[in-house]
Design a protein around this motif. Sequence first.
Motif, PDB file in Angstrom:
ATOM      1  N   UNK A  74       0.764  -1.090  -0.300  1.00 49.40           N
ATOM      2  CA  UNK A  74       0.060   0.013   0.134  1.00 49.40           C
ATOM      3  C   UNK A  74       0.981   1.225  -0.066  1.00 49.40           C
ATOM      4  N   UNK A  75       0.502   2.241  -0.845  1.00 54.20           N
ATOM      5  CA  UNK A  75       1.429   3.332  -1.033  1.00 54.20           C
ATOM      6  C   UNK A  75       0.230   4.633  -0.628  1.00 54.20           C
ATOM      7  N   UNK A  76       0.589   5.534   0.315  1.00 51.62           N
ATOM      8  CA  UNK A  76      -0.358   6.608   0.628  1.00 51.62           C
ATOM      9  C   UNK A  76       0.624   7.582   0.958  1.00 51.62           C
ATOM     10  N   UNK A  77      -0.185   9.092   0.463  1.00 51.38           N
ATOM     11  CA  UNK A  77       0.634  10.257   0.747  1.00 51.38           C
ATOM     12  C   UNK A  77      -0.529  11.180   1.297  1.00 51.38           C
ATOM     13  N   UNK A  78      -0.178  12.228   1.894  1.00 52.32           N
ATOM     14  CA  UNK A  78      -1.152  13.484   2.249  1.00 52.32           C
ATOM     15  C   UNK A  78      -0.408  14.656   2.042  1.00 52.32           C
ATOM     16  N   UNK A  79      -1.124  15.811   1.501  1.00 48.20           N
ATOM     17  CA  UNK A  79      -0.624  17.170   1.394  1.00 48.20           C
ATOM     18  C   UNK A  79      -1.557  17.921   2.306  1.00 48.20           C
ATOM     19  N   UNK A  80      -1.182  19.075   2.755  1.00 45.29           N
ATOM     20  CA  UNK A  80      -2.170  19.974   3.647  1.00 45.29           C
ATOM     21  C   UNK A  80      -1.689  21.141   3.319  1.00 45.29           C
ATOM     22  N   UNK A  81      -2.959  21.838   3.640  1.00 46.37           N
ATOM     23  CA  UNK A  81      -3.105  23.507   3.137  1.00 46.37           C
ATOM     24  C   UNK A  81      -3.466  23.870   4.523  1.00 46.37           C
ATOM     25  N   UNK A  82      -2.804  24.820   5.151  1.00 40.82           N
ATOM     26  CA  UNK A  82      -2.788  25.359   6.654  1.00 40.82           C
ATOM     27  C   UNK A  82      -1.914  26.040   7.202  1.00 40.82           C
ATOM     28  N   UNK A  83      -2.040  27.083   7.677  1.00 39.07           N
ATOM     29  CA  UNK A  83      -1.220  27.739   8.880  1.00 39.07           C
ATOM     30  C   UNK A  83      -0.948  26.984  10.151  1.00 39.07           C
ATOM     31  N   UNK A  84      -2.010  26.091  10.494  1.00 37.08           N
ATOM     32  CA  UNK A  84      -1.908  25.224  11.611  1.00 37.08           C
ATOM     33  C   UNK A  84      -1.353  23.885  11.320  1.00 37.08           C
ATOM     34  N   UNK A  85      -0.414  23.763  10.694  1.00 41.04           N
ATOM     35  CA  UNK A  85      -0.219  22.301   9.731  1.00 41.04           C
ATOM     36  C   UNK A  85       0.216  21.338  11.212  1.00 41.04           C
TER      37      UNK A  85
END
Length: 409
Positions: free
Chosen positions: A377-388
């Motif tokens: 299984x491959x997974x990745x996450x990207x985040x858009x926030x000032x409170x990462x």
Amino acid sequence: MNITTSPALNPLRPLLTILVGLACLSAGGAGAQTSPYYLGASQRFTHNSNVFLAQDATAKSDTISSTGLRVGLVQPISRQRLSASLSANVNRYSSLSALNNTDYALDTRLDWETVDRLSGNVAFSSRESLPADAAALSSGLRNLLKVNSASVQANLGGVTMWSFDAGAAVSRASYSEALYARNNTNQTSINAGARVTPASGLSLRAGLRHANVSYPNAGNDVRRNDLDLSATVNPGGASVFTSRISLTRENHSLADRNVSNWTGALGWNWKPTGKLSTSLNLSRDSSNGSYDFTSGTINVGASNSTVATTLGLTAQWEVTSKIGLTGNLSHSRRSLDNALTVGTGVAPSTASDRTNSLGLSVQYAVLRNVDLGCGVTWSDRSVSSSGVTVLSAPYSATTYSCFGQALLR
């Protein structure tokens, strides 16, 4: 982060143990008739490149040995059907020994019916394991999530084109780590609806739901009301289509988070041949009071997830009578805030993230009750926030696993 290190586990010892068990179970059950009971054992080895789902620069990898027990029952009783299953695994980490744990999942269900077109089910489940939520793993501690749930559902109809249903569900979720105790939840739900089948292959339903969600350690309460409109279309070929649209309203006691929006789900099950089947599903829902229409229980999600939209595709191919392949692909988007659990006097943080996942597995039926398999299984996450660092963090992870399982029936 306080993670102790222990010498690497000898992978041969549990592997030899499970191989001996496989041989004994298959030899003893080869000529036996099928019984309502089953007893089994399993062994799985998993290598996880990012155990805590942390940012790549701080990712920690490990190899986990999981030795499991499987017990179950499927027993018809006159018009009734009783089923129960228990699975438990002893999980040992090669390096991150502070995470060593025993997970379990207990599920029981009684399907019942009477001669007067009345039927239904009663279900109970209890499970405990390390959560899949990255926020719950970010402390680096053994933060176990325990969930107990129960539900009851009744249906009236079946002979005429009209039928009616009603039910209730309760769920309790608690985390073992005090740092995450503000996310503990108590949830209750009631539902009722009417269904009509105007033509063969077409079913329409309208229903109402009400849920109460309490965060006892945070002093917050949530009330949720849903108006559900759903349809199932079976054109008589290889496809079955399902849809649901719900008008959802949430009222929150302490946080300025009251919402009124649309939630729902779309599904397409396609089986073009006897050996190939696919399932495509799209859902949009909030975590508070989210109802599982399949199991009849309340889902437990991250309290900081306001709305999640998920698209998933699963394909299963029976290559031969003994070999099967399964592939899955998913994309999820979440809107996040911690208004429910941040506490009074503190400004909440907001964020949004996107998670992609791809998995492929193969399973080989060595004997009728003995299976082997491997998957990745491959997974990745990207985040858009000032409170990462507060709500979500970007990560990538690759997981490899191989298992063996034997059942004695």
